[in-house]
Every structure is written in structure tokens, then in C-alpha cells.
Design a protein around this motif. Structure first.
Motif, mmCIF file in Angstrom:
data_model
loop_
_atom_site.group_PDB
_atom_site.id
_atom_site.type_symbol
_atom_site.label_atom_id
_atom_site.label_comp_id
_atom_site.label_asym_id
_atom_site.label_seq_id
_atom_site.Cartn_x
_atom_site.Cartn_y
_atom_site.Cartn_z
ATOM 1 N N UNK A 6 0.899 -1.253 -0.026
ATOM 2 C CA UNK A 6 -0.131 0.094 -0.225
ATOM 3 C C UNK A 6 0.967 1.276 0.151
ATOM 4 N N UNK A 7 0.493 2.225 -0.695
ATOM 5 C CA UNK A 7 1.140 3.460 -1.010
ATOM 6 C C UNK A 7 2.445 3.373 -1.699
ATOM 7 N N UNK A 8 2.910 2.320 -2.274
ATOM 8 C CA UNK A 8 4.018 2.355 -2.983
ATOM 9 C C UNK A 8 3.958 2.907 -4.434
ATOM 10 N N UNK A 9 4.989 3.445 -5.115
ATOM 11 C CA UNK A 9 4.878 4.044 -6.393
ATOM 12 C C UNK A 9 5.514 2.903 -7.380
ATOM 13 N N UNK A 10 4.585 2.669 -8.372
ATOM 14 C CA UNK A 10 5.003 1.521 -9.091
ATOM 15 C C UNK A 10 5.065 2.142 -10.586
ATOM 16 N N UNK A 11 5.635 1.213 -11.606
ATOM 17 C CA UNK A 11 5.677 1.791 -13.037
ATOM 18 C C UNK A 11 4.902 0.722 -13.765
ATOM 19 N N UNK A 12 3.971 1.159 -14.421
ATOM 20 C CA UNK A 12 3.315 0.091 -15.300
ATOM 21 C C UNK A 12 3.896 -0.172 -16.717
#
Length: 66
Positions: A6-12
Motif C-alpha cells: 500500500x502507498x508504493x509508487x509503481x511503474x506500469x
């Protein structure tokens, strides 16, 4: 399999149609995962299996409270 929370920044893998960002913030986790575009603020919900298939990498981990 990548670790994310939760609240992690991810790249799609694909850019959002707003063309402002490929980065998303995870705002809800469960059987479904809800992510918010860091460019325009739009929110999208995916089943966990589809999210994992579309995830490229974790950019930034959220601070965990322990």
C-alpha cells in the motif's frame, strides 16, 4: 514475483492515456488492487492477477510503521 504494498509508487508497462506519467500509487489492496495515476489523479482498479501482469517495477517503497 515482485513485492509491493500500500502507498508504493509503481511503474506500469503502458503509459496512462493522459500521457503525463507511467507511475502510479497503490491506494487499495485486496483481491483487487486500485492504483492512482501520478500525472492526472485518475484511479483504476484491477484484479490482482491482471495488475501483476501489467506491473513493470516498483519505483519507490512506502514508509512502513512498525
Amino acid at each position: 514475483m515482485q513485492e509491493y504494498g500500500l502507498n508504493d509508487i509503481v511503474e506500469m508497462k503502458k503509459e496512462h492515456p493522459c500521457h503525463k506519467s507511467k507511475n502510479w500509487k497503490i491506494i487499495r489492496m485486496g483481491a483487487d488492487i486500485k492504483i492512482k495515476c501520478m500525472g492526472c489523479g485518475a484511479a483504476v482498479m484491477f484484479p490482482r492477477t491482471e495488475f501483476e501482469r501489467k506491473l513493470k517495477k516498483v519505483i519507490e517503497r512506502a514508509e512502513t510503521e512498525e
